[in-house]
Structures are given as structure tokens and as C-alpha cells.
Design an enzyme around this catalytic site. Structure first.
Site, PDB file in Angstrom:
ATOM      1  N   LYS A 221       0.908  -1.233   0.179  1.00 37.72           N
ATOM      2  CA  LYS A 221       0.059  -0.026  -0.154  1.00 37.72           C
ATOM      3  C   LYS A 221       0.814   1.142   0.107  1.00 37.72           C
ATOM      4  CE  LYS A 221      -4.493  -2.039   1.364  1.00 37.72           C
ATOM      5  NZ  LYS A 221      -5.362  -2.322   2.429  1.00 37.72           N
ATOM      6  N   ARG A 255      -3.657  -9.707   5.337  1.00 40.02           N
ATOM      7  CA  ARG A 255      -3.746  -9.975   4.129  1.00 40.02           C
ATOM      8  C   ARG A 255      -2.722  -9.490   3.266  1.00 40.02           C
ATOM      9  NH1 ARG A 255      -6.298  -6.892   0.118  1.00 40.02           N
ATOM     10  NH2 ARG A 255      -8.051  -8.019  -1.171  1.00 40.02           N
TER      11      ARG A 255
HETATM   12  N1  HH2 Z   1      -7.433  -3.701   0.719  1.00 39.79           N
HETATM   13  C1  HH2 Z   1      -7.795  -3.834  -0.289  1.00 39.79           C
HETATM   14  C2  HH2 Z   1      -8.986  -4.595  -0.664  1.00 39.79           C
HETATM   15  N2  HH2 Z   1      -9.701  -5.295   0.277  1.00 39.79           N
HETATM   16  N3  HH2 Z   1     -10.118  -5.849   2.470  1.00 39.79           N
HETATM   17  C3  HH2 Z   1      -9.779  -6.040   3.579  1.00 39.79           C
HETATM   18  N4  HH2 Z   1     -10.554  -6.669   4.795  1.00 39.79           N
HETATM   19  N5  HH2 Z   1      -8.732  -5.203   4.111  1.00 39.79           N
HETATM   20  C4  HH2 Z   1      -7.867  -4.337   3.197  1.00 39.79           C
HETATM   21  O1  HH2 Z   1      -6.799  -3.744   3.604  1.00 39.79           O
HETATM   22  C5  HH2 Z   1      -8.360  -4.501   1.856  1.00 39.79           C
HETATM   23  C6  HH2 Z   1      -9.399  -5.459   1.541  1.00 39.79           C
HETATM   24  C7  HH2 Z   1      -7.144  -3.213  -1.584  1.00 39.79           C
HETATM   25  O2  HH2 Z   1      -5.902  -4.025  -1.623  1.00 39.79           O
HETATM   26  P1  HH2 Z   1      -6.236  -4.929  -3.363  1.00 39.79           P
HETATM   27  O3  HH2 Z   1      -7.218  -5.968  -3.306  1.00 39.79           O
HETATM   28  O4  HH2 Z   1      -4.644  -5.782  -3.519  1.00 39.79           O
HETATM   29  O5  HH2 Z   1      -6.496  -3.776  -4.231  1.00 39.79           O
HETATM   30  P2  HH2 Z   1      -7.712  -3.572  -5.271  1.00 39.79           P
HETATM   31  O6  HH2 Z   1      -8.968  -3.063  -4.190  1.00 39.79           O
HETATM   32  O7  HH2 Z   1      -7.069  -2.604  -6.262  1.00 39.79           O
HETATM   33  O8  HH2 Z   1      -8.257  -4.732  -6.172  1.00 39.79           O
END
Ligand code: HH2
Length: 289
Positions: A221, A255
């Protein structure tokens, strides 16, 4: 503590690794890398081989400025991957804000609903509460992904996030959902500046006050980019350091994108803390080097 989910009671006595599977063209760290069902399922299999305790499948990016995805498109992305992932022997979570997607995923047998909106969409609380055993992760976000980084102000960010998450958990408890099904997440990077995210990490133990396990997502992040000056693809070391800091400050689940490296790091962290290293090798002379 355990996290009760549809098929698995996850023992949280040791920290758990949730591997991220983004079936999207536009996720912030890995958009397009696993955008077809075949690619995404191969990625699920790889993460399980690398030691993921949980898989988290998402069909909609939540990065700042992300474009919304229709229910039909999200279902078409997520369900084929979910179907395959459910055969891999680990709990499977679906990362969605949409009650229609929650219901369809739970009908297929999904173990966990992971909602960055903490079930605030109309019908989302019911979708989870009407299921007898699924797990749920309630995450804090200020605003919505399209605009969440616009105007970010808090009095006491830790107190505000804690109060919000406690209220969302209470909304589920009021619908007779067992406390052991609920996990909370401060939502690193969701409507928060780097300083807010770091304060949430430093004072993370205060988030344990409502009595639920914590899940946190620091992986790749932007706050890590602020600290290191590194682009998103070069944040592995920073992500691992953040994951270790999070478990050291009481997180039960991290995560992450980089499962193998995080599993190794946590194994060493655990050996430094507990006198129960998982391998007999600790009682044998070490090989050289
Ligand atoms: N961060 C993201 C998405 N979902 N869910 C939880 N519970 N906690 C988090 O910190 C979180 C989440 C963002 O990361 P990522 O899935 O890699 O990216 P994107 O939303 O662009 O798919």
C-alpha cells in the site's frame, strides 16, 4: 480465539496469512495479472502451495478512483474462481460490498464475506446474518473508493475507527450472529493519510478493545511507498515489515499479495516469540551454511 467460518473454525492462536486473489483488470498492485478464471485459479493453487491459510477472491478493485463494476460482471469474475478455490482445502473469502454477490458466493459454499463497506449496503447485513455460520470481516473506510482520499480529517483516528467497527459488529450481534464469526479491520489506506495509517499501526492494540480478532492489509500500500520511496512493485520488504509489525501489535490475520515471503517471515517471528517452533529441526545441528 477462533474465527468461525462456513466450513472451517480457524485457530487464531498463531497469525494467519490471507492470500489476495484479484480477478480484476485494474487492482492497484496486480491488476490484470490474474484476470481470467484460469489464471486466477492457478494463482489460488500457487498461494495455497506457498502456505496461505485463507484465500480472498475479489472481482472489483477498491483503489482510489476505481470504476464501479456491475453485479453481473462481478459475479462472472468471482464465481468460477470461487468454485475451483473451494476444492483447495483452505477457507475461501469473497471480497465484495454487494449483497447479491455475497448471497451467490455463500450459496456456492464460500467461507467468509470480506466487506470493505462493513455491510453498510442495503441488504448486506441480512445476506450475512441469514447464513448460519459464515465468517465476516468488517472493514473501516471513510467515504467511497471513488473519492475517499479527497477530504480526510479525523479527530482521533484510532478512537473513530474503533467506535465505527464496534457499532458494525453490534449490528450483526443484534441479528443474533455469533461473535466468533466476526473479525474487524481498520482499513489501511481507505480514506486515510499515511499518518493516520501509521497511527493505526502504532496504537493497533486499542482496536482490540471491542473484543474481536483483527485482520489488517498493509501489502504494497501507498503508505509503504511514502516511507520507502519505492514504487508499488518494489514494496515486498516494506510489506513484510508492516505485516510483522501488525502481528506484533496484535493482528490475527494479515492480508497479503506475497504469501511465501510472509509465511517465512512469520515463521521466524513466531520462533522468536514462542517456544514451540513447528519443526523438529530446531533440535538438530544446523546444516552449513
Ligand atoms: N484492501 C484492499 C482490498 N480489500 N479488504 C480488507 N479486509 N482489508 C484491506 O486492507 C483491503 C481489502 C485493497 O487491496 P487489493 O485487493 O490488492 O487492491 P484492489 O482493491 O485495487 O483490488
Amino acid at each position: 480465539m477462533i474465527w468461525q467460518t462456513t466450513r472451517h473454525a480457524i485457530d487464531l492462536a498463531r497469525p494467519r496469512v490471507m492470500g489476495i486473489v484479484n480477478v480484476t483488470p485494474d487492482s492497484f498492485a496486480d491488476g490484470g495479472a490474474h484476470a481470467t478464471a484460469t489464471q486466477a485459479l492457478a494463482h489460488c493453487e500457487r498461494l495455497v502451495r506457498e502456505g496461505a491459510d485463507i484465500l480472498d477472491i475479489g472481482g472489483e478493485s477498491s483503489r482510489p478512483g476505481a470504476l464501479p463494476v456491475s453485479v453481473a460482471d462481478e459475479l462472472a469474475r468471482v464465481l468460477p474462481v470461487l468454485r475451483g478455490a473451494l476444492t483447495l482445502g483452505v477457507p475461501v473469502s469473497v471480497d465484495t460490498c454487494k449483497p447479491e454477490v455475497m448471497r451467490a458466493a455463500l450459496a456456492l459454499g464460500a467461507d467468509i464475506v470480506n466487506d470493505i463497506l462493513a455491510l453498510q449496503a442495503p441488504g448486506a447485513l441480512d445476506a450475512v446474518a441469514s447464513h448460519p455460520t459464515c465468517g465476516v470481516c468488517l472493514m473501516h473506510m471513510r467515504g467511497v473508493p471513488g473519492s475517499m482520499q479527497g477530504d480526510v480529517r479525523y479527530g482521533d483516528v484510532v478512537a473513530e475507527v474503533t467506535a465505527f467497527l464496534a457499532a458494525r459488529a453490534k449490528a450483526l450481534r443484534d441479528r443474533a450472529v455469533d461473535a466468533r464469526r466476526i473479525v474487524l479491520d481498520p482499513g489501511i489506506g481507505f480514506g486515510k493519510l499515511a499518518g493516520h495509517n501509521l497511527e493505526l499501526l502504532r496504537r493497533q492494540r486499542e482496536l482490540l478493545a471491542p473484543g474481536y480478532p483483527l485482520l489488517v492489509g498493509w501489502s504494497r500500500k501507498s503508505t509503504l511507498g511514502v516511507l520507502t520511496g519505492k514504487a508499488v512493485g518494489d514494496r515486498l520488504a516494506a510489506s513484510i515489515a508492516a505485516a510483522l509489525a501488525a502481528v506484533d501489535n496484535g493482528a490475527a490475520i494479515v492480508r497479503v499479495h506475497d504469501v511465501a515471503e510472509t509465511v517465512d517471515a512469520l515463521e521466524v517471528w513466531r520462533a522468536a516469540r514462542d517456544n514451540d517452533a513447528s519443526t523438529d529441526a530446531v533440535h538438530e545441528p544446523p546444516p552449513y551454511p
